[in-house]
Write a protein that holds these residues in place. Structure first.
Motif, PDB file in Angstrom:
ATOM      1  N   GLU A 199      30.821  92.107  14.787  1.00  0.00           N
ATOM      2  CA  GLU A 199      30.490  92.170  15.954  1.00  0.00           C
ATOM      3  C   GLU A 199      30.389  93.484  16.552  1.00  0.00           C
ATOM      4  O   GLU A 199      30.357  94.549  16.042  1.00  0.00           O
ATOM      5  CB  GLU A 199      31.871  91.665  16.842  1.00  0.00           C
ATOM      6  CG  GLU A 199      32.172  90.171  16.576  1.00  0.00           C
ATOM      7  CD  GLU A 199      33.309  89.981  17.405  1.00  0.00           C
ATOM      8  OE1 GLU A 199      34.034  90.624  18.056  1.00  0.00           O
ATOM      9  OE2 GLU A 199      33.744  88.570  17.506  1.00  0.00           O
ATOM     10  N   ARG A 200      29.353  93.499  17.924  1.00  0.00           N
ATOM     11  CA  ARG A 200      29.374  94.510  18.589  1.00  0.00           C
ATOM     12  C   ARG A 200      28.682  96.102  17.728  1.00  0.00           C
ATOM     13  O   ARG A 200      29.114  97.167  17.812  1.00  0.00           O
ATOM     14  CB  ARG A 200      30.563  94.970  19.513  1.00  0.00           C
ATOM     15  CG  ARG A 200      31.083  94.107  20.160  1.00  0.00           C
ATOM     16  CD  ARG A 200      31.909  94.281  21.178  1.00  0.00           C
ATOM     17  NE  ARG A 200      32.330  93.094  22.154  1.00  0.00           N
ATOM     18  CZ  ARG A 200      31.910  93.126  23.320  1.00  0.00           C
ATOM     19  NH1 ARG A 200      30.917  93.877  23.844  1.00  0.00           N
ATOM     20  NH2 ARG A 200      32.039  91.807  24.029  1.00  0.00           N
ATOM     21  N   TYR A 237      40.946  87.496  13.143  1.00  0.00           N
ATOM     22  CA  TYR A 237      40.891  88.773  13.792  1.00  0.00           C
ATOM     23  C   TYR A 237      41.812  90.012  13.392  1.00  0.00           C
ATOM     24  O   TYR A 237      42.097  90.977  13.929  1.00  0.00           O
ATOM     25  CB  TYR A 237      40.778  88.679  15.413  1.00  0.00           C
ATOM     26  CG  TYR A 237      39.414  88.392  15.859  1.00  0.00           C
ATOM     27  CD1 TYR A 237      38.304  89.286  16.176  1.00  0.00           C
ATOM     28  CD2 TYR A 237      38.909  87.078  15.779  1.00  0.00           C
ATOM     29  CE1 TYR A 237      37.134  88.902  16.533  1.00  0.00           C
ATOM     30  CE2 TYR A 237      37.873  86.501  16.321  1.00  0.00           C
ATOM     31  CZ  TYR A 237      36.746  87.471  16.482  1.00  0.00           C
ATOM     32  OH  TYR A 237      35.606  87.115  16.933  1.00  0.00           O
ATOM     33  N   ASP A 272      36.688  95.443  19.519  1.00  0.00           N
ATOM     34  CA  ASP A 272      35.306  95.593  20.488  1.00  0.00           C
ATOM     35  C   ASP A 272      35.169  97.294  20.385  1.00  0.00           C
ATOM     36  O   ASP A 272      36.243  98.419  20.659  1.00  0.00           O
ATOM     37  CB  ASP A 272      35.655  95.406  22.013  1.00  0.00           C
ATOM     38  CG  ASP A 272      35.574  93.900  21.922  1.00  0.00           C
ATOM     39  OD1 ASP A 272      35.190  93.175  21.085  1.00  0.00           O
ATOM     40  OD2 ASP A 272      35.160  93.305  23.168  1.00  0.00           O
ATOM     41  N   GLU A 305      38.647  95.409  26.868  1.00  0.00           N
ATOM     42  CA  GLU A 305      37.573  95.219  25.776  1.00  0.00           C
ATOM     43  C   GLU A 305      36.346  95.697  26.019  1.00  0.00           C
ATOM     44  O   GLU A 305      36.104  96.171  27.244  1.00  0.00           O
ATOM     45  CB  GLU A 305      37.662  93.731  25.367  1.00  0.00           C
ATOM     46  CG  GLU A 305      39.002  93.190  24.753  1.00  0.00           C
ATOM     47  CD  GLU A 305      38.272  91.692  24.139  1.00  0.00           C
ATOM     48  OE1 GLU A 305      37.895  90.889  25.192  1.00  0.00           O
ATOM     49  OE2 GLU A 305      39.053  91.441  22.934  1.00  0.00           O
ATOM     50  N   GLY A 312      39.220  86.300  25.800  1.00  0.00           N
ATOM     51  CA  GLY A 312      38.438  85.780  24.804  1.00  0.00           C
ATOM     52  C   GLY A 312      37.082  85.737  25.099  1.00  0.00           C
ATOM     53  O   GLY A 312      36.262  86.856  25.619  1.00  0.00           O
ATOM     54  N   TRP A 313      36.162  84.607  25.236  1.00  0.00           N
ATOM     55  CA  TRP A 313      34.923  84.478  25.400  1.00  0.00           C
ATOM     56  C   TRP A 313      34.547  84.321  27.006  1.00  0.00           C
ATOM     57  O   TRP A 313      33.323  84.313  27.338  1.00  0.00           O
ATOM     58  CB  TRP A 313      34.389  83.263  24.723  1.00  0.00           C
ATOM     59  CG  TRP A 313      34.318  83.144  23.336  1.00  0.00           C
ATOM     60  CD1 TRP A 313      35.277  82.531  22.518  1.00  0.00           C
ATOM     61  CD2 TRP A 313      33.944  84.040  22.428  1.00  0.00           C
ATOM     62  NE1 TRP A 313      35.085  83.044  21.060  1.00  0.00           N
ATOM     63  CE2 TRP A 313      34.208  84.102  21.015  1.00  0.00           C
ATOM     64  CE3 TRP A 313      32.849  85.337  22.540  1.00  0.00           C
ATOM     65  CZ2 TRP A 313      33.793  84.523  19.857  1.00  0.00           C
ATOM     66  CZ3 TRP A 313      32.352  85.903  21.417  1.00  0.00           C
ATOM     67  CH2 TRP A 313      32.809  85.756  20.219  1.00  0.00           C
ATOM     68  N   GLN A 358      30.000  89.722  30.106  1.00  0.00           N
ATOM     69  CA  GLN A 358      30.979  90.875  29.529  1.00  0.00           C
ATOM     70  C   GLN A 358      30.125  91.962  28.995  1.00  0.00           C
ATOM     71  O   GLN A 358      29.326  91.549  28.160  1.00  0.00           O
ATOM     72  CB  GLN A 358      31.866  90.219  28.351  1.00  0.00           C
ATOM     73  CG  GLN A 358      32.887  91.079  28.091  1.00  0.00           C
ATOM     74  CD  GLN A 358      33.822  90.610  26.841  1.00  0.00           C
ATOM     75  OE1 GLN A 358      32.969  89.785  25.896  1.00  0.00           O
ATOM     76  NE2 GLN A 358      35.044  90.827  26.631  1.00  0.00           N
ATOM     77  N   TRP A 373      28.921  84.599  26.957  1.00  0.00           N
ATOM     78  CA  TRP A 373      28.960  83.840  25.862  1.00  0.00           C
ATOM     79  C   TRP A 373      29.197  82.623  25.997  1.00  0.00           C
ATOM     80  O   TRP A 373      29.443  81.929  26.803  1.00  0.00           O
ATOM     81  CB  TRP A 373      30.488  84.369  25.269  1.00  0.00           C
ATOM     82  CG  TRP A 373      30.618  85.821  24.900  1.00  0.00           C
ATOM     83  CD1 TRP A 373      31.357  86.640  25.729  1.00  0.00           C
ATOM     84  CD2 TRP A 373      29.978  86.634  23.924  1.00  0.00           C
ATOM     85  NE1 TRP A 373      31.089  88.170  25.059  1.00  0.00           N
ATOM     86  CE2 TRP A 373      30.358  88.013  24.108  1.00  0.00           C
ATOM     87  CE3 TRP A 373      29.064  86.224  22.758  1.00  0.00           C
ATOM     88  CZ2 TRP A 373      29.990  89.050  23.104  1.00  0.00           C
ATOM     89  CZ3 TRP A 373      28.645  87.035  21.977  1.00  0.00           C
ATOM     90  CH2 TRP A 373      29.103  88.337  22.097  1.00  0.00           C
TER      91      TRP A 373
END
Ligand code: DGJ
Length: 379
Positions: free
Chosen positions: A115-116, A141, A219, A268, A288-289, A325, A344
């Motif tokens: 991610e990211r 996670y 994140d 985040e 979350g999303w 986000q 998302w």
């Protein structure tokens, strides 16, 4: 009869070819503007699959790196994708910059979660360095690691170097000597969100728990300062506290110097930029999303003190970051900045949308990000 049919087929084939080329050109030209939340295609007419990403500016081009997400499911099947552009709205698909490994047991085995991703260029080594949030295959996670990969070219392919928790056995600069000595009685903090638990988090409950193996890193973003020093900014301590850690001269490791900011603040999606010698950071809450109200912070030095401000958004949906986000702020010449976010779509992460908006500044010099249905970056 056969002849006529043959001619008809040829005419039909030629016609389809011409229409196909026109459609292709139309796709290529379609991104004349940035249209937040709409479908964004690359110059081949394919949906741009580069989520949670960031942009590297190098050699007169922009390179967009992001998560290649599957149409269904959450795990990484491909890796980190890379697109390039000279104008920020026509994007050419380059390749998979960092591919998942097919080797069982590899830290980046297909089915892990990447991610990211963010890429920075190291002038001293001439290498491009990619950092990303890595979760190990089959572990949800819980791993909370940072991964690093390097390449001699901007587009890669990048070579995976290693993954790690951050700064094992080292305390953050701003954890007090008393709190470094605390022996936590964990039986008292099983229940989260109580006032006692919150105070313990602020006083370093999770820093202490993770001291030996290193701090959690989910994140994340990277920031290169004017003096060439680079920083890794990440959600740590069970996503409860942001940390900022200095990177080594080659940008491939941490120096051991790091701070915590907003302990217990639950931030985040950090995105950071520097304007008129002030460091600005935009983050999200942790839902979350689902979108939530963004937060904004500023500091006169990367090491703080960091001060919280109201979020910078204006327009319909501003209270929930227009449904997005934060992921990155692209700094352009002449004090121009672009705020980048993801909308998302957890049912099909691949088709998550993008919001890019220009950052303005109010009279007091604070960032303001106003919704625009469409806009064109002017260079
Ligand atoms: C929110 C994070 O910002 C995303 O990058 C991703 O990790 C999701 N949580 C997972 O739920």
């Amino acid at each position: 009869m056969m002849n006529i049919n043959f001619r008809m087929v040829v005419v039909w084939l030629l016609g389809s070819f011409v229409i196909g080329v026109q459609a292709h050109e139309r796709f290529g030209e379609r991104q004349v503007e940035i249209v937040p939340t709409k479908m964004w295609n690359d110059m081949n007419g394919e949906y741009i699959n580069a989520h949670g990403g960031g942009i590297l500016t190098y050699g007169g081009k922009y390179y967009w790196f992001g998560e290649h997400r599957p149409a269904t499911g959450f795990a990484t099947e491909v890796g980190v994708s890379c697109y390039s552009s000279t104008d920020l709205h026509n994007w050419k698909y380059e390749n998979v910059a960092l591919a998942v490994s097919q080797e069982a047991g590899s830290e980046i085995e297909k089915g892990c979660i990447m991610e990211r991703p963010k890429v920075i260029y190291n002038k001293k080594t001439g290498k491009f360095v990619l950092w990303f949030h890595l979760e190990l295959k089959g572990k949800g996670y819980e791993a909370a690691r940072a991964g690093v990969a390097v390449s001699d070219t901007p587009t890669g392919p990048y070579r995976f170097v290693r993954s790690m928790r951050v700064n094992p056995k080292i305390y953050p600069l701003n954890l007090s000597p008393e709190n470094r000595k605390t022996q936590w009685d964990w039986s008292k903090y099983k229940e989260w969100w109580t006032p006692e638990w919150h105070k313990a988090v602020v006083d370093g409950l999770f820093v202490q728990r993770d001291l030996k193996g290193g701090q959690m890193s989910r994140d994340m973003t990277l920031f290169v300062d004017d003096d060439g020093k680079a920083y890794h900014i990440y959600s740590s301590e069970e996503n409860l506290t942001l940390q900022i850690a200095e990177l080594t001269d080659n940008y491939q490791d941490h120096t051991g110097k790091y701070i915590r900011i907003f302990p217990g603040g639950h931030n985040e999606a950090p995105a950071i930029f520097k304007h008129n010698n002030i460091y600005w950071m935009i983050t999200s809450g942790c839902t979350g999303w689902a979108p939530n109200e963004a937060r904004m912070f500023s500091a006169p030095s990367i090491w703080g003190p960091w001060t919280q401000h109201p979020h910078p958004f204006i327009g319909p949906g501003a209270e929930k970051t227009f449904g997005g986000q934060s992921t990155y702020v692209l700094s352009l010449p002449e004090n121009k900045y672009i705020f980048m976010a993801d909308v998302w779509k957890p049912d099909s992460l691949m088709y998550s949308r993008y919001i890019w908006l220009p950052i303005d500044f109010d009279k007091a010099g604070s960032p303001v990000i106003e919704w625009k249905n469409s806009w064109k970056p002017v260079f």
